[in-house]
Design a protein around this motif. Structure first.
Motif, PDB file in Angstrom:
ATOM      1  N   VAL A 125       0.874  -1.170   0.000  1.00 26.65           N
ATOM      2  CA  VAL A 125       0.000   0.000   0.000  1.00 26.65           C
ATOM      3  C   VAL A 125       0.910   1.218   0.000  1.00 26.65           C
ATOM      4  O   VAL A 125       1.866   1.270   0.774  1.00 26.65           O
ATOM      5  CB  VAL A 125      -0.924   0.024   1.247  1.00 26.65           C
ATOM      6  N   PHE A 126       0.617   2.176  -0.879  1.00 21.19           N
ATOM      7  CA  PHE A 126       1.399   3.409  -0.870  1.00 21.19           C
ATOM      8  C   PHE A 126       0.450   4.589  -0.779  1.00 21.19           C
ATOM      9  O   PHE A 126      -0.346   4.827  -1.690  1.00 21.19           O
ATOM     10  CB  PHE A 126       2.281   3.523  -2.110  1.00 21.19           C
ATOM     11  N   TYR A 150       3.527   0.597   2.941  1.00 25.68           N
ATOM     12  CA  TYR A 150       4.426  -0.538   3.122  1.00 25.68           C
ATOM     13  C   TYR A 150       4.532  -1.374   1.858  1.00 25.68           C
ATOM     14  O   TYR A 150       3.709  -1.262   0.934  1.00 25.68           O
ATOM     15  CB  TYR A 150       3.944  -1.421   4.271  1.00 25.68           C
ATOM     16  N   TYR A 151       5.553  -2.223   1.849  1.00 22.87           N
ATOM     17  CA  TYR A 151       5.788  -3.202   0.800  1.00 22.87           C
ATOM     18  C   TYR A 151       6.353  -4.424   1.520  1.00 22.87           C
ATOM     19  O   TYR A 151       7.421  -4.333   2.140  1.00 22.87           O
ATOM     20  CB  TYR A 151       6.806  -2.635  -0.194  1.00 22.87           C
ATOM     21  N   VAL A 172      -0.709  -7.795   6.469  1.00 21.50           N
ATOM     22  CA  VAL A 172      -0.150  -6.516   6.889  1.00 21.50           C
ATOM     23  C   VAL A 172      -1.328  -5.590   7.190  1.00 21.50           C
ATOM     24  O   VAL A 172      -2.264  -5.484   6.401  1.00 21.50           O
ATOM     25  CB  VAL A 172       0.751  -5.896   5.805  1.00 21.50           C
ATOM     26  N   LEU A 173      -1.275  -4.965   8.352  1.00 26.74           N
ATOM     27  CA  LEU A 173      -2.317  -4.039   8.785  1.00 26.74           C
ATOM     28  C   LEU A 173      -1.691  -2.682   9.053  1.00 26.74           C
ATOM     29  O   LEU A 173      -0.527  -2.596   9.438  1.00 26.74           O
ATOM     30  CB  LEU A 173      -2.949  -4.523  10.092  1.00 26.74           C
ATOM     31  N   ASP A 233      -0.646   5.135  13.505  1.00 31.02           N
ATOM     32  CA  ASP A 233       0.788   5.344  13.770  1.00 31.02           C
ATOM     33  C   ASP A 233       1.640   4.087  13.731  1.00 31.02           C
ATOM     34  O   ASP A 233       2.746   4.075  14.265  1.00 31.02           O
ATOM     35  CB  ASP A 233       1.004   6.044  15.116  1.00 31.02           C
ATOM     36  N   ARG A 234       1.176   3.014  13.106  1.00 26.36           N
ATOM     37  CA  ARG A 234       2.018   1.813  13.049  1.00 26.36           C
ATOM     38  C   ARG A 234       1.637   0.903  11.897  1.00 26.36           C
ATOM     39  O   ARG A 234       0.506   0.907  11.424  1.00 26.36           O
ATOM     40  CB  ARG A 234       2.000   1.055  14.364  1.00 26.36           C
ATOM     41  N   ILE A 235       2.634   0.124  11.484  1.00 27.54           N
ATOM     42  CA  ILE A 235       2.451  -0.935  10.489  1.00 27.54           C
ATOM     43  C   ILE A 235       2.643  -2.252  11.226  1.00 27.54           C
ATOM     44  O   ILE A 235       3.598  -2.415  11.992  1.00 27.54           O
ATOM     45  CB  ILE A 235       3.468  -0.794   9.339  1.00 27.54           C
TER      46      ILE A 235
END
Length: 174
Positions: A40-41, A73-74, A159-160, A164-166
């Motif tokens: 997701v970007f 993230y990727y 992935v969630l 403020d966090r991945i």
């Protein structure tokens, strides 16, 4: 006759008891997360300020604090994780390797670090985890922070993004 009825009742009760471990395994299956690329970007941003992990009944969890409301993230399985910039391989324990990229640097606008692992080869201690074998630093450069996640085998993951966090969860089983 009464003794015979009690014996039959005891046999039937023993047949219906399910071991606790079997129930726990059944509660974790099926996992439909898959093992393909997840990305997701949302434009990137924020900064990495902490990396931590945890164990859950059905999965192991990696958390990257980014201070970005909707983190980008990727995350993908790869044959080799390499250090950003140099391209040198990142040694990882485990039967499979996940490349985890947060589109958030671990430095601020003045290039002062916002997060530095005490030990780049062991960013967090995952000793005794069921799935994770190692979390290693692959660098922070050009607005990203890269990690290598060594896992027991190529297992499903999700992935969630939370405030403020991945969060990267890797299942204990298929």
């Amino acid at each position: 006759m009464r003794g015979f009825a009690l014996a039959i009742a005891a046999v039937l009760a023993a047949m219906t008891v399910v071991p606790a471990s079997a129930g726990a395994a059944a509660a974790c299956a099926p996992v439909d997360w898959g093992s393909g690329l997840k990305t997701v970007f949302n434009g990137g941003g924020g900064t990495v300020t902490d990396i931590r992990s945890g164990q859950h009944e059905c999965f192991d969890r990696l958390v990257i604090d980014t201070h970005q409301a909707d983190g980008s993230y990727y995350v993908t399985y790869t044959d080799e994780v390499t250090h950003v910039g140099s391209g040198k391989p990142v040694p990882l324990r485990g039967g499979a390797k996940l490349l985890v990229v947060a589109y958030s640097p671990s430095y601020d606008e003045n290039f002062d670090p916002t997060y530095q692992p005490a030990n780049p080869a062991e960013v967090v201690d995952v000793t005794g985890y069921q799935t994770f074998r190692q979390v290693a630093w692959a660098g922070s450069w050009e607005g990203t922070t890269d990690l290598g996640l060594g896992v027991r085998a190529r297992l499903p993951f999700r992935v969630l993004t939370l405030t403020d966090r991945i969060v990267v969860d890797v299942a204990h089983q298929w």
